[in-house]
Design a protein around this motif. Structure first.
Motif, PDB file in Angstrom:
ATOM      1  N   MET A  30       0.850  -1.187   0.000  1.00  0.00           N
ATOM      2  CA  MET A  30       0.000   0.000   0.000  1.00  0.00           C
ATOM      3  C   MET A  30       0.884   1.234   0.000  1.00  0.00           C
ATOM      4  O   MET A  30       1.821   1.343   0.803  1.00  0.00           O
ATOM      5  N   LEU A  31       0.583   2.180  -0.882  1.00  0.00           N
ATOM      6  CA  LEU A  31       1.399   3.382  -1.034  1.00  0.00           C
ATOM      7  C   LEU A  31       0.493   4.608  -1.066  1.00  0.00           C
ATOM      8  O   LEU A  31      -0.359   4.741  -1.937  1.00  0.00           O
ATOM      9  N   PRO A  84       1.520  -6.483  -6.199  1.00  0.00           N
ATOM     10  CA  PRO A  84       0.803  -5.330  -6.746  1.00  0.00           C
ATOM     11  C   PRO A  84       0.790  -4.185  -5.736  1.00  0.00           C
ATOM     12  O   PRO A  84       0.916  -4.418  -4.527  1.00  0.00           O
ATOM     13  N   PHE A  85       0.647  -2.972  -6.229  1.00  0.00           N
ATOM     14  CA  PHE A  85       0.568  -1.795  -5.373  1.00  0.00           C
ATOM     15  C   PHE A  85      -0.888  -1.381  -5.204  1.00  0.00           C
ATOM     16  O   PHE A  85      -1.658  -1.416  -6.166  1.00  0.00           O
ATOM     17  N   ILE A  86      -1.249  -0.982  -4.001  1.00  0.00           N
ATOM     18  CA  ILE A  86      -2.531  -0.316  -3.759  1.00  0.00           C
ATOM     19  C   ILE A  86      -2.228   1.156  -3.542  1.00  0.00           C
ATOM     20  O   ILE A  86      -1.455   1.510  -2.652  1.00  0.00           O
ATOM     21  N   LEU A  87      -2.823   2.007  -4.350  1.00  0.00           N
ATOM     22  CA  LEU A  87      -2.446   3.417  -4.376  1.00  0.00           C
ATOM     23  C   LEU A  87      -3.509   4.304  -3.754  1.00  0.00           C
ATOM     24  O   LEU A  87      -4.696   4.193  -4.070  1.00  0.00           O
ATOM     25  N   LEU A 102      -4.097  -0.364 -13.323  1.00  0.00           N
ATOM     26  CA  LEU A 102      -3.236  -0.011 -14.447  1.00  0.00           C
ATOM     27  C   LEU A 102      -2.027  -0.928 -14.432  1.00  0.00           C
ATOM     28  O   LEU A 102      -1.534  -1.316 -13.367  1.00  0.00           O
ATOM     29  N   THR A 103      -1.515  -1.248 -15.612  1.00  0.00           N
ATOM     30  CA  THR A 103      -0.252  -1.968 -15.686  1.00  0.00           C
ATOM     31  C   THR A 103       0.889  -0.998 -15.390  1.00  0.00           C
ATOM     32  O   THR A 103       0.751   0.224 -15.546  1.00  0.00           O
ATOM     33  N   THR A 104       2.016  -1.543 -14.969  1.00  0.00           N
ATOM     34  CA  THR A 104       3.194  -0.717 -14.744  1.00  0.00           C
ATOM     35  C   THR A 104       3.604   0.002 -16.028  1.00  0.00           C
ATOM     36  O   THR A 104       4.003   1.178 -15.998  1.00  0.00           O
ATOM     37  N   ARG A 123       1.561  -4.217 -11.675  1.00  0.00           N
ATOM     38  CA  ARG A 123       0.296  -3.474 -11.769  1.00  0.00           C
ATOM     39  C   ARG A 123       0.035  -2.693 -10.490  1.00  0.00           C
ATOM     40  O   ARG A 123       0.612  -2.962  -9.439  1.00  0.00           O
ATOM     41  N   VAL A 124      -0.880  -1.731 -10.621  1.00  0.00           N
ATOM     42  CA  VAL A 124      -1.322  -0.935  -9.476  1.00  0.00           C
ATOM     43  C   VAL A 124      -2.842  -0.985  -9.405  1.00  0.00           C
ATOM     44  O   VAL A 124      -3.523  -1.123 -10.426  1.00  0.00           O
TER      45      VAL A 124
END
Length: 322
Positions: A146-147, A216-219, A248-250, A300-301
């Motif tokens: 998570m970011l 994966p990132f959670i934004l 979204l993909t990186t 991905r995000v």
């Protein structure tokens, strides 16, 4: 923490109103929530004003008069919207800009005197934890990083098997990075290189980041939300503001960031989906994300509309936040 309750007694069948005032480094936000007798809630109003409280703090970390005046004006406007609600509780929180401010005490005393709010200054770890609570309440994920990139800080939480494993708050974000490395207008290659080296050195010092590799990132955060809206505008998706769960993909993140780097301030203000008053800080706001995606080889995000405010509501309903 200030709690404001109306003159009427709280009845079991009467809705309570919980207002969260969230004073951030770039904007002040307010959410009005109806609390039902069964301890579920419904958001009935969401408001935001861009006040850029952290603007011009500099190395001395002093809140500036112009930014304080903008913030007080927004808080007074919000007070008009909630002050007559029945069965009212107001919870006011503030984060990085006030947390770091050398004149924190003077600022908070002035807010109390002029607006009647006593702010709870969240620590960096508290901010990251409430972000985590807010995210996990609405996005069911097992493993992710998570970011949350704010105006003056960056929070990260390593989520492993659906639980918070590690968390950290770092005192740089969209506003102070943009100011320190002159990323507000046409990007100078030397400034961009200096910013990249600065960030990479500090991120590499976080020992547990390696455990988040390929996740994966959670934004969360304003800069990340802008990224989602820009993407949805370009793809001509209906309901651009509905970004919760959007992915979204990186590769697509890198493409959008490259487009931002090629434009100056005025050109970025014309980008569909990007708020014009965020055009001068968007490069500084997205740069940490881009570096982390490279460092951790994530593919991905996933965007979340839930964050610290929803986390505090969840804690409040479970009597974990007074």
């Amino acid at each position: 923490m200030t709690q404001v309750v109306s003159n009427g007694a709280k009845g079991r069948l009467t809705m309570d109103n919980l207002v969260i005032v969230d004073l951030g480094s770039n904007s002040v936000r307010m959410a009005i929530n109806e609390i039902r007798p069964d301890k579920t809630f419904r958001e009935v109003g969401r408001y935001k004003e861009d006040t850029r409280l952290s603007e011009g703090m500099g190395p001395e970390k002093k809140l500036q008069d112009a930014a304080i005046k903008r913030t007080l004006a927004a808080l007074k406007h919000f007070r008009i919207l909630y002050q007559d609600l029945p069965n009212l509780t107001v919870k006011a929180i503030t984060t990085a800009a006030v947390r770091q401010a050398s004149n924190q005490a003077d600022f908070l005393e002035r807010v109390q005197r002029e607006v009647g709010l006593t702010f709870d200054v969240l620590s960096g770890d508290d901010e990251a934890y409430y972000d985590y609570l807010g995210v996990m309440n609405r996005l069911r994920v097992e493993d992710a990083l998570m970011l949350d990139i704010g105006g003056a800080s960056l929070e990260m939480v390593n989520i492993r098997s659906g639980k918070e494993s590690n968390l950290i708050s770092i005192p740089f974000g969209a506003v102070n990075l943009s100011e320190q490395f002159h990323l507000d207008d046409q990007i100078n290659p030397a400034d961009f290189f200096d910013a990249t080296v600065f960030l990479r050195q500090r991120l590499q010092d976080i020992w547990w980041l390696g455990e988040a590799k390929t996740k994966p990132f959670i934004l969360l955060g304003g800069a990340n939300r802008s990224l989602a809206r820009m993407s949805r505008r370009q793809q001509q998706v209906l309901h651009v503001e509905q970004i919760h769960g959007y992915q979204l993909t990186t590769h697509e993140v890198f493409r959008l960031f490259s487009g931002l780097l090629r434009k100056n301030h005025e050109q970025r203000k014309q980008i569909s989906g990007l708020e014009p008053d965020r055009a001068d800080i968007i490069v500084g706001g997205i740069l940490p994300l881009v570096l982390l995606l490279q460092m951790l080889d994530s593919d991905r995000v996933i965007f979340s509309e839930s964050g610290v405010r929803e986390g505090i509501i969840n804690a409040y309903l479970n009597q974990d936040y007074n």
